[in-house]
Write an enzyme that holds these catalytic residues in place. Structure first.
Site, PDB file in Angstrom:
ATOM      1  N   ARG A  56       0.848  -1.189   0.000  1.00  0.00           N
ATOM      2  CA  ARG A  56       0.000   0.000   0.000  1.00  0.00           C
ATOM      3  C   ARG A  56       0.885   1.241   0.000  1.00  0.00           C
ATOM      4  NH1 ARG A  56      -3.566  -3.260  -1.473  1.00  0.00           N
ATOM      5  NH2 ARG A  56      -4.477  -4.618   0.058  1.00  0.00           N
ATOM      6  N   GLY A  57       0.429   2.305  -0.630  1.00  0.00           N
ATOM      7  CA  GLY A  57       1.185   3.552  -0.653  1.00  0.00           C
ATOM      8  C   GLY A  57       2.047   3.724  -1.887  1.00  0.00           C
ATOM      9  N   CYS A  58       1.943   2.783  -2.812  1.00  0.00           N
ATOM     10  CA  CYS A  58       2.714   2.874  -4.051  1.00  0.00           C
ATOM     11  C   CYS A  58       1.808   3.341  -5.183  1.00  0.00           C
ATOM     12  CB  CYS A  58       3.319   1.519  -4.413  1.00  0.00           C
ATOM     13  SG  CYS A  58       4.575   0.975  -3.260  1.00  0.00           S
ATOM     14  N   GLN A  59       2.363   4.160  -6.050  1.00  0.00           N
ATOM     15  CA  GLN A  59       1.649   4.658  -7.222  1.00  0.00           C
ATOM     16  C   GLN A  59       1.319   3.511  -8.168  1.00  0.00           C
ATOM     17  OE1 GLN A  59       3.884   7.778  -9.050  1.00  0.00           O
ATOM     18  NE2 GLN A  59       2.491   8.032 -10.742  1.00  0.00           N
ATOM     19  N   SER A  60       2.232   2.574  -8.292  1.00  0.00           N
ATOM     20  CA  SER A  60       2.061   1.400  -9.148  1.00  0.00           C
ATOM     21  C   SER A  60       1.699   0.208  -8.275  1.00  0.00           C
ATOM     22  CB  SER A  60       3.377   1.091  -9.869  1.00  0.00           C
ATOM     23  OG  SER A  60       3.821   2.214 -10.583  1.00  0.00           O
TER      24      SER A  60
END
Length: 147
Positions: A56-60
């Site tokens: 969680r917290g990733c753009q991809s």
């Protein structure tokens, strides 16, 4: 830093990454090198690309699987973005096949600073990179043996 067999099947260290990136004059060339590192990562089995391994917290989309063999963390990673796979390769050079204590002791922020990495990533991408490292460190904490 000691060399370890990484997911590319060769010995490469965080120091190697620092040295190799230093050969390039432009960040465009450095990005290409990082992307090429990501292309060398072995494919993560489809069954490991599950919601529980999604960072969680990733753009991809990023998946990280952590297992332990002979008291060393074995990391399997994947992403749907080439640059992120490359960033994962940079992280793996530093943290894969290390003991939980070594993972926790490694100064990843100093490593990223030496690479100049955070200055050249968007804020969103940088936060995602830190979320990936946090996931690995959390797994190292869970597997740490009391001193």
């Amino acid at each position: 830093m000691t060399a370890s067999v990484n997911p590319f099947g060769i010995s490469i260290t965080a120091d190697d990454i620092v040295e190799n990136l230093g050969f390039f004059d432009s960040w465009e060339d450095r990005y290409r090198y990082i992307i090429d590192l990501g292309r060398e990562l072995p494919a993560m089995p489809a069954e490991l690309r599950s919601d529980e391994r999604l960072v969680r917290g990733c753009q991809s989309q990023v998946w990280i699987d952590v297992s332990e063999e002979h008291e060393r963390l074995q990391l399997s990673v994947d992403s749907d973005a080439f640059i992120v796979k490359g960033l994962l390769a940079v992280v793996l050079a530093a943290l894969n096949n290390k003991s939980p204590a070594d993972v926790l002791a490694f100064d990843i922020n100093a490593y990223f600073e030496e690479l100049g990495l955070m200055r050249h990533l968007s804020a969103t991408r940088g936060n995602g990179l830190l979320a990936m490292v946090a996931r690995i460190r959390d797994e190292a904490v869970k597997r740490s043996k009391p001193q």
